[in-house]
Motif scaffolding. Structure first.
Motif, PDB file in Angstrom:
ATOM      1  N   LYS A 263      11.645  -3.309  -8.546  1.00 19.60           N
ATOM      2  CA  LYS A 263      11.373  -2.635  -7.275  1.00 19.60           C
ATOM      3  C   LYS A 263      10.005  -1.985  -7.366  1.00 19.60           C
ATOM      4  O   LYS A 263       9.542  -1.592  -8.448  1.00 19.60           O
ATOM      5  N   THR A 264       9.339  -1.878  -6.210  1.00 17.87           N
ATOM      6  CA  THR A 264       8.027  -1.241  -6.170  1.00 17.87           C
ATOM      7  C   THR A 264       8.192   0.269  -6.243  1.00 17.87           C
ATOM      8  O   THR A 264       9.271   0.818  -6.003  1.00 17.87           O
ATOM      9  N   ALA A 265       7.112   0.942  -6.536  1.00 14.71           N
ATOM     10  CA  ALA A 265       7.175   2.386  -6.720  1.00 14.71           C
ATOM     11  C   ALA A 265       7.515   3.129  -5.438  1.00 14.71           C
ATOM     12  O   ALA A 265       8.108   4.210  -5.488  1.00 14.71           O
ATOM     13  N   ASP A 266       7.155   2.571  -4.276  1.00 14.71           N
ATOM     14  CA  ASP A 266       7.417   3.245  -3.015  1.00 14.71           C
ATOM     15  C   ASP A 266       8.710   2.767  -2.350  1.00 14.71           C
ATOM     16  O   ASP A 266       8.949   3.048  -1.183  1.00 14.71           O
ATOM     17  N   SER A 267       9.529   2.044  -3.087  1.00 15.13           N
ATOM     18  CA  SER A 267      10.782   1.523  -2.530  1.00 15.13           C
ATOM     19  C   SER A 267      11.972   2.206  -3.186  1.00 15.13           C
ATOM     20  O   SER A 267      11.924   2.592  -4.360  1.00 15.13           O
ATOM     21  N   ASN A 268      13.041   2.328  -2.405  1.00 15.98           N
ATOM     22  CA  ASN A 268      14.276   2.913  -2.922  1.00 15.98           C
ATOM     23  C   ASN A 268      15.331   1.865  -3.255  1.00 15.98           C
ATOM     24  O   ASN A 268      16.397   2.213  -3.764  1.00 15.98           O
ATOM     25  N   GLN A 269      15.060   0.614  -2.955  1.00 14.72           N
ATOM     26  CA  GLN A 269      16.036  -0.442  -3.156  1.00 14.72           C
ATOM     27  C   GLN A 269      15.540  -1.433  -4.208  1.00 14.72           C
ATOM     28  O   GLN A 269      14.386  -1.850  -4.190  1.00 14.72           O
ATOM     29  N   HIS A 293      -0.096  -7.899  -6.166  1.00 12.25           N
ATOM     30  CA  HIS A 293      -1.231  -7.517  -7.000  1.00 12.25           C
ATOM     31  C   HIS A 293      -1.412  -5.999  -6.983  1.00 12.25           C
ATOM     32  O   HIS A 293      -1.220  -5.344  -5.961  1.00 12.25           O
ATOM     33  N   GLY A 294      -1.818  -5.491  -8.117  1.00 13.60           N
ATOM     34  CA  GLY A 294      -2.141  -4.073  -8.192  1.00 13.60           C
ATOM     35  C   GLY A 294      -1.011  -3.165  -7.759  1.00 13.60           C
ATOM     36  O   GLY A 294      -1.259  -2.080  -7.221  1.00 13.60           O
ATOM     37  N   THR A 295       0.203  -3.560  -8.032  1.00 11.20           N
ATOM     38  CA  THR A 295       1.368  -2.809  -7.588  1.00 11.20           C
ATOM     39  C   THR A 295       2.177  -2.362  -8.794  1.00 11.20           C
ATOM     40  O   THR A 295       2.380  -3.130  -9.742  1.00 11.20           O
ATOM     41  N   ARG A 296       2.626  -1.131  -8.743  1.00  6.38           N
ATOM     42  CA  ARG A 296       3.467  -0.611  -9.816  1.00  6.38           C
ATOM     43  C   ARG A 296       4.916  -1.015  -9.558  1.00  6.38           C
ATOM     44  O   ARG A 296       5.474  -0.771  -8.478  1.00  6.38           O
ATOM     45  N   TYR A 297       5.522  -1.626 -10.565  1.00  5.31           N
ATOM     46  CA  TYR A 297       6.904  -2.083 -10.488  1.00  5.31           C
ATOM     47  C   TYR A 297       7.743  -1.354 -11.527  1.00  5.31           C
ATOM     48  O   TYR A 297       7.303  -1.134 -12.668  1.00  5.31           O
ATOM     49  N   PHE A 298       8.957  -1.001 -11.122  1.00  3.61           N
ATOM     50  CA  PHE A 298       9.959  -0.515 -12.060  1.00  3.61           C
ATOM     51  C   PHE A 298      10.926  -1.659 -12.349  1.00  3.61           C
ATOM     52  O   PHE A 298      11.322  -2.390 -11.429  1.00  3.61           O
ATOM     53  N   SER A 299      11.315  -1.813 -13.612  1.00  2.00           N
ATOM     54  CA  SER A 299      12.165  -2.933 -14.007  1.00  2.00           C
ATOM     55  C   SER A 299      13.332  -2.446 -14.844  1.00  2.00           C
ATOM     56  O   SER A 299      13.240  -1.432 -15.558  1.00  2.00           O
TER      57      SER A 299
END
Length: 833
Positions: A263-269, A293-299
């Motif tokens: 999920k992206t850093a600005d997403s809650n899902q 591109h250039g996006t922070r992801y949580f995994s």
């Protein structure tokens, strides 16, 4: 209790009436049945046999099932002591069947207990799971079935290890549908057969066996993500390095299945469908591509072996993909404020990423410019946020919005500057919560032909930060929107719907909404604003917005006196006031305010008040009414007096004749005998000249009185001057003299009577009332008299004057002829002389 007593009776009968045969006690009564345990609802038959040598009473044999008699059929025998009964459907799970002799009282001679139920169902959904923590165990569970057997059912778990040719059976507790196999009875990497068997008095059943390798039934501990980093020279790719937990690290050579969710850093899902990676060892990293591109992801990751259960998700780790220039356009919404007449407008511009927009960077700034290519010259604002405010640029009809990062900038988004229009197109807007995070907004449109779209804007009312403003642009033919977000419960949100045209923005419709409501946190204090007889007005302040906790639905005032019932008055939510009517004087009242929202109600503090019989308002009204009545009376009296002012003036202030300004000269002997009806403002009323009257005296005045009269006018040259009170009289001092001599002419009859036959006399009177005087001259005035030819002419009387000059050739006798009363005075004067 009945069954127990029946058993006792059967045992007693058998023991007392039994006969000994070779040391074996033979019962006197024997009952044979088709079975003591039968399927529920099945057919049951029973036979009762009484021995002939038993000393029992005589009588007909009857059957009872529980406490109810059932019909029986006798069996042909010589003694007649055999009977049979048939129960077509046994619907009791447990009941006693007894054989009785019909006597008084009835004698129970034998009985038997019959139980009924169902055979067991095969156990369903057998599954086993291996626990790899210390100590290792294998736990199996199943579903015993939905149907109740009504009989005692025994479950057993059976395992067979094929490689070791070992079988194990485990007896299970009643009602416990699971069992844990100890570590010594299974091998992790050896297949084994497992099944469950259920047994009761009506039959047995087994589950479908499962074959598994215990390690394949193991649920692993959550793995651990060691690092997430961007893949060099690959845009949109991340590399994940991971491992098993510390207790399971010894299985690092196994090929496991792995799932990754992002999920992206600005997403809650999290991503709806995790990414599956098959047959991977813990020592090998995993690449995830096709990311922004250039996006922070949580995994997060989880693992399993073959078909074993998935482990729990690991803890989150984040990483950033390689940056690139922003792409796509931005959705924007513009709102204007300020002085529209002088074009001094402030533009509030909001934007958000569209579905096609990609920031492709973590540090993105936004530039608003009047030029298509952003530069320092035409720049209006530059910000890292999602809005900016700037002055309305003159002659500008559009501005350009661009996203910029360290790599490059996006294509500019054209934003038209919409002028405000005083047009109402939206009506009946409502906002209803669907759940804590969703609001349904609905509205109606007057006309959609001239619209281009709608803009729905919402923001929290208790916060002034414009960055919290959110909006959505929807089609002109759509009249509802389901907005979602992190709505705080019990906090108000303002929702506005704007109609947008090709050349401007119309007036919005606004509503306040809550995702969840409850009773207000406070109730305002009631104040007494005004009281009057039998009425009282109560008022209160508005509840602060942060303490309402919902939309105020009603204000209710409860009030009562010591003896009366409780009364309720509803107040308008906008006015916040009520008027309590028809109250009893001198009664003590109590009242309190209740405030209600959709989420609940809250009562305020109680106040006490009393109605006085005569309050200040009543006293003021009485005094006002009295004053108005008295004023009307005075006005009526004054008007009445003014309507009769001449009559009243004659009573209180008599008019004194002024011979100097008299019109007596114009009187003739004929006209003096007629009543003058004319009213002249310049001349005294002839009625008031009645003070100049003639009286007939029976005798001549005395010489002394006559001399006194004559001496007072020794300096007069004419009788008229003595009558007028000439200033040439000795001792005359004008209007300030204490006594002014004047003459009263007395007639023998009224003015309308015939001329007197006897000579007239006049008397001089000493009066303290001042005569009317003229300020212009002490000399008598000249009067114009009508000549016989109809032309006016001036004549002088009361003596000579320098103001008057006699006409040439005029006869002096004409002067007295024109004034008959004065002529009479002249004759009396001659006689007196």
């Amino acid at each position: 209790m009945i069954s127990t007593w029946v058993s006792v009776i059967v045992m007693l009968v058998a023991s007392v009436n039994g006969a000994r045969n070779e040391d074996v006690i033979q019962p006197c009564v024997t009952i044979q049945t088709s079975g003591s345990v039968v399927p529920l609802g099945s057919r049951v038959t029973a036979t009762c046999v009484i021995r002939d040598d038993c000393l029992l009473g005589t009588g007909h044999i009857e059957w009872r099932l529980g406490d109810r008699f059932i019909p029986s059929s006798p069996v042909s025998s010589e003694s007649g002591r055999v009977s049979e009964v048939v129960i077509p459907s046994f619907n009791h799970t447990r009941e006693f069947l007894t054989c009785c002799l019909q006597a008084s009282p009835i004698q129970v001679v034998g009985g038997v207990e019959i139980r009924a139920g169902y055979p067991p169902e095969p156990p369903q959904n057998l599954s086993c799971q291996t626990n790899l923590t210390t100590p290792n165990t294998l736990t199996c569970c199943w579903d015993p079935g939905q149907q109740e057997t009504h009989l005692l059912t025994q479950y057993t778990l059976h395992t067979e290890i094929w490689d070791m040719n070992k079988n194990y059976t485990y007896k299970l507790q009643t009602g416990v549908p699971h069992y844990t196999v100890p570590r010594s009875d299974f091998v992790l990497f050896s297949e084994m057969k497992i099944y469950v068997k259920a047994v009761n008095e009506l039959g047995e059943a087994s589950s479908v066996p499962i074959v598994l390798e215990p390690v394949s039934a193991a649920k692993f501990d959550p793995p651990k993500i060691l690092e997430v980093e961007a893949v060099p020279k690959k845009y949109g790719c991340l590399k994940l390095r991971w491992s098993l937990s510390q207790h399971q690290a010894w299985m690092s050579n196994l090929f496991l299945n792995l799932e990754v969710r992002l999920k992206t850093a600005d997403s809650n899902q999290w991503s709806e469908q995790p990414i599956l990676v098959s047959r991977v060892k813990p020592t090998r990293s995993v690449d995830q591509c096709r990311l922004l591109h250039g996006t922070r992801y949580f995994s997060q990751i989880r693992v399993r072996y073959k078909q074993s259960p998935w482990s729990e998700w690991s803890s989150s780790q984040s990483g950033v993909t390689l940056e690139s220039a922003p792409t796509g356009h931005l959705d924007s919404w513009m709102r204007l404020s300020g002085d529209h007449t002088h074009k001094q407008l402030n533009v509030h511009l909001f934007w958000k990423p569209s579905k096609q927009f990609r920031a492709n960077s973590q540090n993105v700034s936004y530039i608003v410019s009047v030029q298509k290519l952003p530069g320092e010259k035409g720049k209006l604002c530059s910000t890292m946020g999602n809005y900016c405010t700037f002055q309305f640029p003159r002659k500008a009809k559009k501005v350009y919005l661009s996203a910029v990062n360290a790599v490059g900038k996006s294509s500019p988004t054209e934003v038209r500057i919409y002028q405000p229009k005083a047009r109402v197109m939206i009506s009946d807007i409502t906002a209803v919560p669907r759940d804590d995070q969703t609001l349904l907004v609905q509205w109606k449109n007057v006309d959609t032909s001239s619209l281009t779209d709608h803009v729905v804007e919402w923001r929290p009312l208790l916060k002034t930060d414009l960055s919290l403003t959110q909006f959505e642009i929807i089609d002109r033919n759509q009249f509802s929107l389901l907005i979602t977000g992190s709505f705080e419960p019990y906090k108000p949100y303002r929702i506005s719907v704007y109609p947008r045209f090709k050349d401007g923005i119309g007036l919005p419709q606004t509503v306040n909404a809550y995702s969840r409501q409850k009773a207000p946190s406070m109730v305002p204090k009631i104040r007494i604003k005004k009281t009057w007889q039998s009425h009282i007005e109560l008022t209160w302040d508005e509840i602060p917005l942060d303490q309402r906790n919902g939309v105020i639905q009603s204000y209710k005032v409860f009030y009562w006196d010591e003896k009366g019932p409780i009364n309720v008055v509803n107040a308008d939510t906008e006015e916040r006031r009520v008027v309590l009517k028809n109250l009893n004087a001198l009664s003590l009242y109590e009242a309190f305010l209740m405030v209600s929202t959709f989420g609940g109600s809250l009562n305020g503090s109680t106040i006490h008040f009393e109605i006085e019989p005569f309050d200040a308002v009543t006293v003021v009204m009485i005094l006002t009414a009295s004053g108005v009545g008295l004023s009307l009376m005075i006005i009526f009296i004054v008007l009445t007096c003014f309507s009769n002012h001449k009559r009243l003036k004659g009573r209180f202030w008599p008019v004194v004749p002024d011979p100097a300004n008299s019109s007596i000269k114009r009187w003739t002997s004929e006209s003096s005998q007629e009543t003058h009806l004319a009213w002249d403002r310049d001349e005294p009323n002839p009625i008031y000249l009645s003070h100049l009257s003639f009286l007939d005296l029976p005798m001549k005045l005395s010489k002394q009185e006559d001399d006194l009269w004559l001496n007072s006018a020794e300096d007069t040259s004419d009788l008229g001057e003595s009558i007028c009170g000439s200033p040439f009289i000795p001792g005359y001092s004008g209007s300030n003299s204490d006594s002014v001599p004047y003459a009263t002419v007395i007639f023998s009859g009224p003015c309308s009577s015939p001329p007197p036959k006897e000579p007239h006399v006049y008397l001089r009177s000493e009066s303290t009332q001042p005569l009317l005087e003229t300020e212009e001259s002490f000399s008598p005035k000249c009067y114009q008299n009508m000549a016989t030819d109809g032309m006016p002419r001036e004549q002088c009387f009361f003596g000579p004057s320098h103001d008057c000059v006699a006409e040439e050739g005029a006869d002096p006798a004409i002067l007295w002829d024109d004034f008959p009363f004065l002529r009479a005075l002249a004759m009396n004067d001659t006689q007196n002389d």
